[in-house]
Each structure stands twice: as structure tokens, then as C-alpha cells.
Design an enzyme around this catalytic site. Structure first.
Site, short mmCIF file in Angstrom:
data_model
loop_
_atom_site.label_atom_id
_atom_site.label_comp_id
_atom_site.label_asym_id
_atom_site.label_seq_id
_atom_site.Cartn_x
_atom_site.Cartn_y
_atom_site.Cartn_z
CB CYS A 1 -0.91 0.06 1.20
SG CYS A 1 -2.28 1.24 1.11
CG ASP B 1 -4.18 -0.87 10.03
OD1 ASP B 1 -3.23 -1.41 10.74
OD2 ASP B 1 -4.41 0.02 9.31
#
Length: 214
Positions: free
Chosen positions: A8, A132
Site C-alpha cells: 500500500c 489493522d
């Protein structure tokens, strides 16, 4: 089964080439201006022209409206919309129906209760769940904070949705994280950088090798 890897925060040609060369399965573009990994619409359009269809292109958004989503989807030729804010299950459904793309919902985790709530609210609603770590209280970023959570919270869990592990992962700990959590996917951003928002090609290669057990 080999773990799949998403890199990412791709925001430069160097980062793109490094991720693709190392065998990334998905690339993430951050469409969130406060982030040091933010990419412009023009930047996403330029980079995505080089990405083969075999690699997923994921756009990260934080409580973005439909217009912002639409322009970014077009610019980045996105395959997956990653909602990384406080979007409701209804919003996930609405985005899926409006754009006809897969939707990933980020879940902030610090305790087992957060996993349980995700199962109740988002499992089977979103195509992907991204687990996360909860961001530090002083951070304006919902992710990319280089903090992790207790991976054993995911051990033995099963979900209707596909899912990813994120948060504080790096080349040194990702193999252990996959072993403990049995994650089918891992997602990394700050853990493969040499400076905030600047990817390190060697770290990307080492991360993917460790995650996939090469």
C-alpha cells in the site's frame, strides 16, 4: 497455500516497479491528502497504465463521497475500493451497488471485541476485511502508523469475507505474523519505507519473500 501480499502507499514509479518486480499481488493507492503516501489522480492514472490485470489495484479512501470515489476509480482503473474510515455497513453496500466493484472495509483492532464486532457488522457484507491496529490517539492517519495488535486474536478465526492482516508489519516480523494469524493476505505500507511515504525496493522484496515463505 501461499500468502498474498498487498503493498500500500504506491505513489511513485520506483515504488511501482519495486512492488511488481518482487511479486506483489495487489497495489494500494492512497487517495487521502493528509497522508504522506497520498497520490494525485494524475499520478494514479500514469502509474496504473503499467499495471497488468493480474495485479489488483486498490484505492484507499477515508469517508469519501461518491464523486471523489468515481474520479479516483476512473483515474486508477481500480479493482477494489478500500474504505478506511468509519463507514457503516450500509455505506459498504451502497458503494458496492453504485460502482460494481469489490469493497474492502478496514477494521481497527485492539481487543477481541473488535474482531467480534467486525463479524457481526461487516463479515459477508464487505468483500474483504482488513484488520489493522487502532491508530495512536495523536495520529490523524487511520492506517500506516507502524503499530501492530495481538495477532493471536485472529488465530483460529474464520470469516465469510476474504481478509487481510495489516498494522506494524515489516520484513522481520511478517512470517511470524502469518504463522500466528493464518492470514491469507497481508498488507504493508510504512514497514517497507526508507522515509515517510518513500518506499524501499529491498525492503519490499524482503517483505514479499518472507510473507510467501520463499
Amino acid at each position: 497455500m501461499t500468502c498474498m501480499v498487498k503493498i500500500c502507499g504506491i505513489n511513485s514509479e520506483d515504488a511501482l516497479i519495486a512492488a511488481m518486480s518482487a511479486g506483489a499481488d495487489a497495489l494500494g493507492y492512497v487517495f487521502f491528502p493528509p497522508s504522506p503516501r497520498h497520490i494525485s489522480l494524475k499520478g494514479a492514472k500514469t502509474l496504473t497504465e503499467r499495471v497488468p490485470n493480474s495485479i489488483l489495484k486498490v484505492g484507499l479512501f477515508v469517508e469519501a463521497g461518491d464523486e471523489a470515489l468515481e474520479t479516483a476509480i476512473t483515474a486508477g482503473n481500480l479493482d477494489v475500493i478500500q474504505l478506511h474510515g468509519k463507514e457503516s455497513p450500509d455505506r459498504v453496500i451502497a458503494v458496492k451497488e453504485r460502482f460494481g466493484l469489490k469493497v474492502m472495509k478496514a477494521i481497527s483492532v485492539s481487543t477481541a471485541a473488535d474482531i467480534k464486532a467486525a463479524k457481526v457488522n461487516y463479515d459477508g457484507v464487505a468483500d474483504f476485511l482488513l484488520f489493522d491496529a487502532k491508530p495512536p490517539k495523536d495520529s490523524i492517519l487511520p492506517g500506516g502508523n507502524a503499530v501492530s495488535f495481538d495477532w493471536t486474536l485472529l488465530s483460529g478465526q474464520s470469516f465469510k469475507s476474504d481478509w487481510m492482516l495489516a498494522g506494524g508489519l515489516d520484513p522481520d516480523n511478517v512470517a511470524k505474523a502469518v504463522e500466528i494469524s493464518q492470514a491469507p493476505w497481508v498488507d504493508v505500507s510504512s514497514g517497507v519505507e526508507k522515509a515517510k511515504g518513500v518506499k524501499d525496493a529491498r525492503k519490499i522484496a524482503n517483505f514479499i519473500q518472507a510473507a510467501k515463505g520463499y
